[in-house]
Design a protein around this motif. Sequence first.
Motif, PDB file in Angstrom:
ATOM      1  N   LEU A 134      86.654  56.608  18.326  1.00  0.00           N
ATOM      2  CA  LEU A 134      85.224  56.875  18.247  1.00  0.00           C
ATOM      3  C   LEU A 134      85.023  58.289  17.706  1.00  0.00           C
ATOM      4  O   LEU A 134      85.862  59.165  17.928  1.00  0.00           O
ATOM      5  N   ALA A 135      83.926  58.506  17.012  1.00  0.00           N
ATOM      6  CA  ALA A 135      83.635  59.843  16.481  1.00  0.00           C
ATOM      7  C   ALA A 135      82.143  60.088  16.514  1.00  0.00           C
ATOM      8  O   ALA A 135      81.351  59.219  16.119  1.00  0.00           O
ATOM      9  N   VAL A 136      81.771  61.247  17.019  1.00  0.00           N
ATOM     10  CA  VAL A 136      80.361  61.631  17.014  1.00  0.00           C
ATOM     11  C   VAL A 136      79.889  61.723  15.569  1.00  0.00           C
ATOM     12  O   VAL A 136      80.528  62.358  14.730  1.00  0.00           O
ATOM     13  N   GLU A 137      78.774  61.071  15.272  1.00  0.00           N
ATOM     14  CA  GLU A 137      78.251  61.040  13.911  1.00  0.00           C
ATOM     15  C   GLU A 137      76.912  61.768  13.851  1.00  0.00           C
ATOM     16  O   GLU A 137      76.061  61.537  14.709  1.00  0.00           O
ATOM     17  N   PRO A 138      76.744  62.652  12.827  1.00  0.00           N
ATOM     18  CA  PRO A 138      77.569  62.879  11.646  1.00  0.00           C
ATOM     19  C   PRO A 138      78.917  63.510  12.001  1.00  0.00           C
ATOM     20  O   PRO A 138      79.015  64.325  12.913  1.00  0.00           O
ATOM     21  N   CYS A 139      79.945  63.106  11.223  1.00  0.00           N
ATOM     22  CA  CYS A 139      81.324  63.461  11.556  1.00  0.00           C
ATOM     23  C   CYS A 139      81.984  64.213  10.414  1.00  0.00           C
ATOM     24  O   CYS A 139      81.785  63.882   9.234  1.00  0.00           O
ATOM     25  N   TYR A 140      82.794  65.206  10.766  1.00  0.00           N
ATOM     26  CA  TYR A 140      83.605  65.941   9.794  1.00  0.00           C
ATOM     27  C   TYR A 140      84.413  64.961   8.941  1.00  0.00           C
ATOM     28  O   TYR A 140      85.106  64.083   9.467  1.00  0.00           O
ATOM     29  N   VAL A 141      84.334  65.123   7.625  1.00  0.00           N
ATOM     30  CA  VAL A 141      84.948  64.143   6.725  1.00  0.00           C
ATOM     31  C   VAL A 141      86.477  64.105   6.871  1.00  0.00           C
ATOM     32  O   VAL A 141      87.099  63.077   6.580  1.00  0.00           O
ATOM     33  N   GLY A 142      87.091  65.186   7.320  1.00  0.00           N
ATOM     34  CA  GLY A 142      88.535  65.208   7.463  1.00  0.00           C
ATOM     35  C   GLY A 142      89.033  64.209   8.483  1.00  0.00           C
ATOM     36  O   GLY A 142      90.110  63.623   8.322  1.00  0.00           O
ATOM     37  N   VAL A 157      79.565  57.268  16.958  1.00  0.00           N
ATOM     38  CA  VAL A 157      78.710  57.447  18.131  1.00  0.00           C
ATOM     39  C   VAL A 157      77.576  58.361  17.685  1.00  0.00           C
ATOM     40  O   VAL A 157      77.782  59.554  17.472  1.00  0.00           O
ATOM     41  N   PRO A 158      76.381  57.827  17.493  1.00  0.00           N
ATOM     42  CA  PRO A 158      75.320  58.626  16.863  1.00  0.00           C
ATOM     43  C   PRO A 158      74.787  59.737  17.756  1.00  0.00           C
ATOM     44  O   PRO A 158      74.615  59.556  18.963  1.00  0.00           O
ATOM     45  N   GLU A 159      74.559  60.890  17.139  1.00  0.00           N
ATOM     46  CA  GLU A 159      73.833  61.965  17.802  1.00  0.00           C
ATOM     47  C   GLU A 159      72.343  61.657  17.753  1.00  0.00           C
ATOM     48  O   GLU A 159      71.844  61.105  16.775  1.00  0.00           O
ATOM     49  N   SER A 160      71.648  62.042  18.800  1.00  0.00           N
ATOM     50  CA  SER A 160      70.190  61.996  18.790  1.00  0.00           C
ATOM     51  C   SER A 160      69.681  63.308  18.210  1.00  0.00           C
ATOM     52  O   SER A 160      70.469  64.235  17.971  1.00  0.00           O
ATOM     53  N   PRO A 161      68.377  63.437  17.972  1.00  0.00           N
ATOM     54  CA  PRO A 161      67.851  64.729  17.510  1.00  0.00           C
ATOM     55  C   PRO A 161      68.167  65.881  18.456  1.00  0.00           C
ATOM     56  O   PRO A 161      68.176  67.039  18.057  1.00  0.00           O
ATOM     57  N   SER A 193      78.972  72.188  15.662  1.00  0.00           N
ATOM     58  CA  SER A 193      79.760  71.199  14.943  1.00  0.00           C
ATOM     59  C   SER A 193      79.513  71.232  13.438  1.00  0.00           C
ATOM     60  O   SER A 193      78.461  71.653  12.963  1.00  0.00           O
ATOM     61  N   ASN A 194      80.528  70.785  12.731  1.00  0.00           N
ATOM     62  CA  ASN A 194      80.459  70.564  11.289  1.00  0.00           C
ATOM     63  C   ASN A 194      80.286  69.055  11.092  1.00  0.00           C
ATOM     64  O   ASN A 194      81.180  68.285  11.453  1.00  0.00           O
ATOM     65  N   PRO A 195      79.109  68.601  10.592  1.00  0.00           N
ATOM     66  CA  PRO A 195      78.120  69.385   9.850  1.00  0.00           C
ATOM     67  C   PRO A 195      76.846  69.734  10.612  1.00  0.00           C
ATOM     68  O   PRO A 195      76.046  70.538  10.132  1.00  0.00           O
ATOM     69  N   SER A 196      76.575  69.123  11.765  1.00  0.00           N
ATOM     70  CA  SER A 196      75.223  69.186  12.317  1.00  0.00           C
ATOM     71  C   SER A 196      74.869  70.527  12.934  1.00  0.00           C
ATOM     72  O   SER A 196      73.684  70.860  13.064  1.00  0.00           O
ATOM     73  N   GLY A 197      75.876  71.310  13.339  1.00  0.00           N
ATOM     74  CA  GLY A 197      75.595  72.597  13.968  1.00  0.00           C
ATOM     75  C   GLY A 197      75.293  72.503  15.455  1.00  0.00           C
ATOM     76  O   GLY A 197      75.108  73.519  16.118  1.00  0.00           O
ATOM     77  N   PHE A 198      75.243  71.285  16.013  1.00  0.00           N
ATOM     78  CA  PHE A 198      74.938  71.126  17.433  1.00  0.00           C
ATOM     79  C   PHE A 198      76.045  71.695  18.310  1.00  0.00           C
ATOM     80  O   PHE A 198      77.223  71.676  17.962  1.00  0.00           O
ATOM     81  N   SER A 199      75.640  72.179  19.486  1.00  0.00           N
ATOM     82  CA  SER A 199      76.576  72.643  20.501  1.00  0.00           C
ATOM     83  C   SER A 199      76.186  71.998  21.823  1.00  0.00           C
ATOM     84  O   SER A 199      75.009  72.013  22.203  1.00  0.00           O
ATOM     85  N   LEU A 200      77.154  71.401  22.502  1.00  0.00           N
ATOM     86  CA  LEU A 200      76.852  70.696  23.741  1.00  0.00           C
ATOM     87  C   LEU A 200      76.540  71.672  24.872  1.00  0.00           C
ATOM     88  O   LEU A 200      77.308  72.600  25.124  1.00  0.00           O
ATOM     89  N   TRP A 387      74.766  72.474  -2.606  1.00  0.00           N
ATOM     90  CA  TRP A 387      74.667  72.150  -1.188  1.00  0.00           C
ATOM     91  C   TRP A 387      75.465  70.866  -0.971  1.00  0.00           C
ATOM     92  O   TRP A 387      75.946  70.260  -1.929  1.00  0.00           O
ATOM     93  N   THR A 388      75.619  70.447   0.259  1.00  0.00           N
ATOM     94  CA  THR A 388      76.391  69.252   0.563  1.00  0.00           C
ATOM     95  C   THR A 388      75.469  68.138   1.043  1.00  0.00           C
ATOM     96  O   THR A 388      74.739  68.335   2.027  1.00  0.00           O
ATOM     97  N   PRO A 389      75.462  66.990   0.379  1.00  0.00           N
ATOM     98  CA  PRO A 389      74.659  65.860   0.881  1.00  0.00           C
ATOM     99  C   PRO A 389      75.151  65.420   2.261  1.00  0.00           C
ATOM    100  O   PRO A 389      76.346  65.195   2.461  1.00  0.00           O
ATOM    101  N   MET A 390      74.253  65.256   3.192  1.00  0.00           N
ATOM    102  CA  MET A 390      74.650  64.828   4.532  1.00  0.00           C
ATOM    103  C   MET A 390      75.151  63.392   4.546  1.00  0.00           C
ATOM    104  O   MET A 390      75.858  62.992   5.479  1.00  0.00           O
ATOM    105  N   LYS A 391      74.832  62.613   3.531  1.00  0.00           N
ATOM    106  CA  LYS A 391      75.324  61.242   3.474  1.00  0.00           C
ATOM    107  C   LYS A 391      76.846  61.176   3.465  1.00  0.00           C
ATOM    108  O   LYS A 391      77.446  60.172   3.839  1.00  0.00           O
ATOM    109  N   PHE A 392      77.505  62.283   3.059  1.00  0.00           N
ATOM    110  CA  PHE A 392      78.961  62.320   3.069  1.00  0.00           C
ATOM    111  C   PHE A 392      79.532  62.244   4.484  1.00  0.00           C
ATOM    112  O   PHE A 392      80.704  61.924   4.668  1.00  0.00           O
ATOM    113  N   PHE A 393      78.703  62.563   5.492  1.00  0.00           N
ATOM    114  CA  PHE A 393      79.185  62.652   6.866  1.00  0.00           C
ATOM    115  C   PHE A 393      78.794  61.441   7.718  1.00  0.00           C
ATOM    116  O   PHE A 393      79.018  61.444   8.927  1.00  0.00           O
TER     117      PHE A 393
END
Length: 429
Positions: A134-142, A157-161, A193-200, A387-393
């Motif tokens: 499982l991976a929190v999405e958006p997810c680092y492409v690596g 596993v989708p992030e909420s706003p 996080s990369n890319p969303s910048g969220f911190s738990l 810039w980086t399209p978020m669709k990549f993540f």
Amino acid sequence: MVELSRADLHVSVSDPAATSMNFLNEVAIRFPNAISLAAGRPYDGFYSTEDVQRYLEAYLNHLRADGLSEVQVRGLLFQYGRTNGQLHTLIAKMLEIDEGIVVPPESVMVTAGCQEAMVIALRALCTSPQDVVLAVEPCYVGLNGAARILGVEVVPVPESPAGLAPETVAEVVRAVRAAGKRPRALYLVPNFSNPSGFSLPVATRRRLLDIVGEQDLLLLEDDPYGLFGLDDEPRPTLKSLDTDGRVIYLGSFSKSCFPGARVGFLVADQTVVGENGRRTLLADEMSAVKSMLTLNTSAISQAVIGGVLIESGCGLRAANRDKIAFYRSNLRTLLAALEEHFPQSGRGEGAVRWNVPGGGFFAVVDLPLRADETLLELSAEQYGVLWTPMKFFYVDGGDHSVRLSCSYLMPEQIAEGVQRLSWLVAENE
């Protein structure tokens, strides 16, 4: 000459994550004068070529002071070495000083960058087609790329706003099991996080640990940005809060030291019980994977990073004060520029909106137009900004959002880049 069909090559060759990164690199090469708000690499003004020799000498002197002979020192530097690396004791000390993580040095594996650590962890944990990560999405492409190479399915596993909700993890785990598959681990970047910048938040971290315990799941905690908060508020790692051995910790020296060394690590202190009852550390078992992948991590690169650790007393948080201040200033500059050039933010349908990360290298901006490769080409050619399209993540999503990076540029370049982005949006809505 032999010609091969692309259809006969492994699916990872044409993986969207890999091709997207190649596309970004190709656009940057074609438009070298464009300001890149896409690159997430560290600012290289902190480094000089003389540093390499100084760090190398510091490490070699450390080995000599430990009583090693010149023959032994030469062997450590120039020969194949211990599969799991020679920096395990220093890294374990660093983790205790900086993060409050107390683990035996033998549980630390030194890897060829954190990307190798991901490959090793996924390969060791996922043993059949029914095993998924499982991976929190958006997810680092690596992570997605590593899984694709190994043929491991990634379930988002989708992030909420508001960020990751631990209960969502439980829901996804139950759905995966209902489909006849076995969830092995959850990958996430809890700090900026990369890319969303969220911190738990800390409470969410504790609840997440409870959830994964209830669901019998491991966590792959990737922490490349944890040093670089906008403030000095303590943000305990999941590993430091883990009392049940659920967390495999992935680390990197690319941001805290420099990426050219290509040195990362993983901490796997879980106990593995064999059929004969023999008990070993998971890191020891994973060494078999590494030995067939890279044999061992470059001894010379390890020596250079070892010198950084010796000079800093294994306290990289204190040693990175200048970098922390620089990245804080740059992120504040980015957020201020967004406020200045998109004053309509948050008002009305189609307004430009963005998140406000508590640290790290990135912010995400929602645009009133489709942020795809075509728009990026136009942005680079006519407006001089990347810039980086978020669709990549995403597996499916992020079509109207972009990731902006502020790590590599000077403040005036960040401000100019955001202004150019505002022109792009205004003239193409």
